[in-house]
Design a protein around this motif. Structure first.
Motif, short mmCIF file in Angstrom:
data_model
loop_
_atom_site.label_atom_id
_atom_site.label_comp_id
_atom_site.label_asym_id
_atom_site.label_seq_id
_atom_site.Cartn_x
_atom_site.Cartn_y
_atom_site.Cartn_z
N VAL A 73 0.83 -1.18 0.00
CA VAL A 73 0.00 0.00 0.00
C VAL A 73 0.88 1.25 0.00
N SER A 74 0.57 2.19 -0.89
CA SER A 74 1.27 3.46 -0.87
C SER A 74 0.36 4.51 -0.24
N ILE A 97 -3.89 10.27 0.50
CA ILE A 97 -4.11 9.47 -0.70
C ILE A 97 -3.60 8.06 -0.42
N SER A 99 -3.28 4.09 -2.05
CA SER A 99 -3.36 3.24 -3.23
C SER A 99 -2.91 1.83 -2.87
N THR A 101 -1.57 -1.75 -4.29
CA THR A 101 -1.01 -2.45 -5.46
C THR A 101 -1.00 -3.96 -5.28
N GLN A 120 -7.26 -0.35 -6.23
CA GLN A 120 -8.08 0.78 -5.79
C GLN A 120 -7.21 1.89 -5.22
N ARG A 121 -7.67 3.11 -5.44
CA ARG A 121 -7.03 4.31 -4.91
C ARG A 121 -8.13 5.23 -4.41
N GLN A 122 -7.93 5.81 -3.24
CA GLN A 122 -8.94 6.70 -2.70
C GLN A 122 -8.26 7.86 -1.97
N THR A 123 -8.89 9.03 -2.05
CA THR A 123 -8.41 10.21 -1.35
C THR A 123 -9.36 10.49 -0.21
#
Length: 128
Positions: A73-74, A97, A99, A101, A120-123
């Motif tokens: 996770v980033s 943020i 993300s 991977t 998935q990516r979420q802010t």
């Protein structure tokens, strides 16, 4: 933590990579039977990689907490003055943020848990 980039090996084979702009403190949760590593993030970001059987990792911020038990996770904490939001109403709000991977992670904000899976990516936005 602060100043230059860092790569930290977590107990059991996990890994925490932090960017050079990252500021925060790192400690192991002292609760009984806990193998969780906790990063109290003030600014910056990085990547956490956790595999089953290694220590879980929690990233705590003023906006939300990220808990990863199996995945890559980033994360990036962007303060309001550095925000480049295209929406004027959000331009003066800090954001987190996240993300994914590999695997999955859970983000908890104001008592609400959001599960994120690979791709998935979420802010998440802080209070204005």
């Amino acid at each position: 933590i602060g100043g230059s980039s860092a790569v930290l090996e977590l107990p059991g084979g996990g890994r925490l990579e932090l960017t050079s702009a990252t500021r925060g403190t790192l400690h192991q949760d002292n609760q009984k039977n806990s193998r969780q590593v906790v990063l109290n993030l003030e600014s910056g970001g990085g990547v956490v990689t956790v595999t089953r059987g290694s220590s879980s990792c929690r990233v705590r911020t003023a906006i939300a907490d990220i808990t990863t038990t199996d995945g890559k996770v980033s994360f990036s904490l962007v303060h309001a003055e550095a925000s480049q939001s295209t929406k004027p109403a959000l331009a003066h709000r800090s954001s987190l943020i996240v993300s994914v991977t590999e695997g999955s992670t859970t983000v908890e904000q104001a008592g609400v848990s959001t599960g994120l899976r690979v791709g998935q990516r979420q802010t998440f936005f802080g209070k204005s």
